[in-house]
Design a protein around this motif. Structure first.
Motif, PDB file in Angstrom:
ATOM      1  N   GLU A  76       0.842  -1.194   0.000  1.00 37.37           N
ATOM      2  CA  GLU A  76       0.000   0.000   0.000  1.00 37.37           C
ATOM      3  C   GLU A  76       0.877   1.243   0.000  1.00 37.37           C
ATOM      4  O   GLU A  76       1.956   1.243   0.601  1.00 37.37           O
ATOM      5  CB  GLU A  76      -0.888   0.044   1.251  1.00 37.37           C
ATOM      6  CG  GLU A  76      -1.914  -1.049   1.325  1.00 37.37           C
ATOM      7  CD  GLU A  76      -2.778  -0.955   2.582  1.00 37.37           C
ATOM      8  OE1 GLU A  76      -3.814  -1.622   2.593  1.00 37.37           O
ATOM      9  OE2 GLU A  76      -2.426  -0.231   3.531  1.00 37.37           O
ATOM     10  N   GLN A  98       2.155   4.829   1.221  1.00 37.94           N
ATOM     11  CA  GLN A  98       2.154   5.484   2.517  1.00 37.94           C
ATOM     12  C   GLN A  98       2.536   6.945   2.333  1.00 37.94           C
ATOM     13  O   GLN A  98       3.493   7.264   1.626  1.00 37.94           O
ATOM     14  CB  GLN A  98       3.134   4.807   3.474  1.00 37.94           C
ATOM     15  CG  GLN A  98       3.079   5.398   4.870  1.00 37.94           C
ATOM     16  CD  GLN A  98       4.008   4.680   5.829  1.00 37.94           C
ATOM     17  OE1 GLN A  98       5.148   4.403   5.499  1.00 37.94           O
ATOM     18  NE2 GLN A  98       3.504   4.381   7.002  1.00 37.94           N
ATOM     19  N   SER A 106      -2.487  -4.657   7.376  1.00 36.51           N
ATOM     20  CA  SER A 106      -3.154  -3.428   7.808  1.00 36.51           C
ATOM     21  C   SER A 106      -3.764  -3.551   9.198  1.00 36.51           C
ATOM     22  O   SER A 106      -3.938  -2.553   9.890  1.00 36.51           O
ATOM     23  CB  SER A 106      -4.225  -3.023   6.798  1.00 36.51           C
ATOM     24  OG  SER A 106      -5.192  -4.046   6.676  1.00 36.51           O
ATOM     25  N   THR A 146      -1.425  -2.711  13.521  1.00 40.74           N
ATOM     26  CA  THR A 146      -1.090  -1.289  13.521  1.00 40.74           C
ATOM     27  C   THR A 146       0.195  -0.957  14.265  1.00 40.74           C
ATOM     28  O   THR A 146       0.814   0.061  13.985  1.00 40.74           O
ATOM     29  CB  THR A 146      -2.254  -0.476  14.112  1.00 40.74           C
ATOM     30  OG1 THR A 146      -2.551  -0.985  15.416  1.00 40.74           O
ATOM     31  CG2 THR A 146      -3.489  -0.583  13.239  1.00 40.74           C
TER      32      THR A 146
END
Length: 143
Positions: free
Chosen positions: A73, A75, A124, A127
């Protein structure tokens, strides 16, 4: 006699008008719109500088395994300069259960400027855990 002269004048006018129309140049066709440039990069390009023009596309292909819960992903994406184009695409390398594959992201060069594209490979839902891998390239967008 007057009617015949009037008809003759109208006919003459129409012939002259149609003749004038036939010598006018045809309108120029609209300029062809070229497809935006597309630059493709992968893991080996980490640390490099990629140059795009405004409106150009950047395709990033990174190996991974979605079945493990990990995914690539972006960032801290600077969306003034670089914007995601569509959704992430994942394709498995085979039909075998648990097989790895390739994550593909597309980004559009939205405006001139410089930024860093940072991609992280993480879960995801974890965390407080640092990413398993990172990928960074410098992006220069020219007008």
């Amino acid at each position: 006699m007057m009617k015949r002269t009037c008809n003759w004048l109208i006919a003459t006018f129409m012939i002259v008008w149609l003749s004038a129309c036939s010598v006018l140049p045809a309108p120029a066709p609209p300029p062809a719109t070229a497809a935006p440039e597309t630059v493709q990069i992968q893991a080996e390009d980490a640390g490099s500088t990629i140059t795009l023009h405004t409106g150009g596309l950047l395709e990033v292909a990174l190996n991974g395994n979605m079945t493990t819960g990990y995914a690539w992903e972006p960032q801290d994406l600077d969306t003034r300069i670089l914007q995601t184009e569509g959704e992430m695409d994942y394709r498995s390398d085979s039909q075998a259960l648990g097989a790895s594959g390739v994550f593909r992201w597309r980004f559009k060069a939205a405006a001139a400027g410089e930024t860093v594209l940072k991609m992280i490979y993480h879960r995801s839902f974890e965390t407080d855990t640092p990413p398993l891998e990172t990928f960074e390239v410098n992006i220069v967008v020219q007008p």
